[in-house]
Design a protein around this motif. Structure first.
Motif, PDB file in Angstrom:
ATOM      1  N   SER A 123       0.832  -1.207   0.000  1.00 51.88           N
ATOM      2  CA  SER A 123       0.000   0.000   0.000  1.00 51.88           C
ATOM      3  C   SER A 123       0.863   1.252   0.000  1.00 51.88           C
ATOM      4  CB  SER A 123      -0.941   0.003   1.205  1.00 51.88           C
ATOM      5  OG  SER A 123      -0.198   0.016   2.397  1.00 51.88           O
ATOM      6  N   SER A 124       0.297   2.312  -0.543  1.00 59.71           N
ATOM      7  CA  SER A 124       0.930   3.641  -0.617  1.00 59.71           C
ATOM      8  C   SER A 124       2.225   3.630  -1.421  1.00 59.71           C
ATOM      9  CB  SER A 124       1.171   4.213   0.781  1.00 59.71           C
ATOM     10  OG  SER A 124      -0.045   4.361   1.471  1.00 59.71           O
ATOM     11  N   ASN A 130      -3.606   1.575  -3.086  1.00 61.78           N
ATOM     12  CA  ASN A 130      -4.471   1.662  -1.910  1.00 61.78           C
ATOM     13  C   ASN A 130      -4.140   0.539  -0.917  1.00 61.78           C
ATOM     14  OD1 ASN A 130      -5.710  -0.689  -2.940  1.00 61.78           O
ATOM     15  ND2 ASN A 130      -7.378   0.469  -3.882  1.00 61.78           N
ATOM     16  N   GLU A 131      -4.960   0.361   0.096  1.00 56.75           N
ATOM     17  CA  GLU A 131      -4.709  -0.633   1.152  1.00 56.75           C
ATOM     18  C   GLU A 131      -4.658  -2.067   0.617  1.00 56.75           C
ATOM     19  OE1 GLU A 131      -5.318  -0.222   4.922  1.00 56.75           O
ATOM     20  OE2 GLU A 131      -4.888   1.910   4.721  1.00 56.75           O
ATOM     21  N   CYS A 165      -4.407   0.311  -7.553  1.00 60.47           N
ATOM     22  CA  CYS A 165      -4.740   1.705  -7.820  1.00 60.47           C
ATOM     23  C   CYS A 165      -6.260   1.813  -7.849  1.00 60.47           C
ATOM     24  CB  CYS A 165      -4.139   2.160  -9.145  1.00 60.47           C
ATOM     25  SG  CYS A 165      -2.336   2.090  -9.143  1.00 60.47           S
ATOM     26  N   ASP A 166      -6.792   2.939  -7.401  1.00 59.13           N
ATOM     27  CA  ASP A 166      -8.247   3.096  -7.312  1.00 59.13           C
ATOM     28  C   ASP A 166      -8.926   3.132  -8.676  1.00 59.13           C
ATOM     29  OD1 ASP A 166      -8.348   3.072  -4.522  1.00 59.13           O
ATOM     30  OD2 ASP A 166      -7.983   5.228  -4.394  1.00 59.13           O
TER      31      ASP A 166
END
Length: 117
Positions: free
Chosen positions: A18-19, A41-42, A46-47
């Motif tokens: 993540s990140s 994301n978590e 990617c969103d």
């Protein structure tokens, strides 16, 4: 309609990465043109797709993952310079209607990828 997605799995810790900063470039000869940038994301994804719609076309692309920054943020002691700081994957998209998924499995000293679905 085709799209390009990715996700990162941290093999060293057994979890999603993540990140992690992800940058996508279009490669034309020796020129790199940034076309997308995102943070995972978590779930290590990617969103949104890195590429889709009118921007999605055949060609050569390069995706860069800031793996060293990710491990430093987790408190992993890396040598300087880090063995794997930025993981660079160069690949081609030949079928504009297809979904291309480029996953990355990382550790501080190795990585693996494949064309996923």
């Amino acid at each position: 309609m085709g799209r390009l997605t990715t996700h990162v799995l941290d093999a060293a810790h057994g979890c999603p990465g993540s990140s992690i900063k992800v940058e996508l470039y279009r490669v034309e000869g020796a020129q790199l043109t940034l076309v997308a940038s995102a943070l995972t994301n978590e779930d290590g994804r990617c969103d949104a797709p890195l590429l889709q719609g009118d921007d999605y076309r055949s060609g050569v692309y390069q995706v860069q993952f800031s793996a060293g920054d990710y491990y430093r943020a987790r408190g992993v002691k890396l040598p300087e310079p880090a063995f794997l700081d930025v993981v660079v994957l160069r690949f081609g998209i030949s079928a504009e209607q297809d979904h291309y998924h480029v996953p990355l499995l990382i550790s501080p000293y190795s990585y693996s990828t494949y064309r996923g679905s």
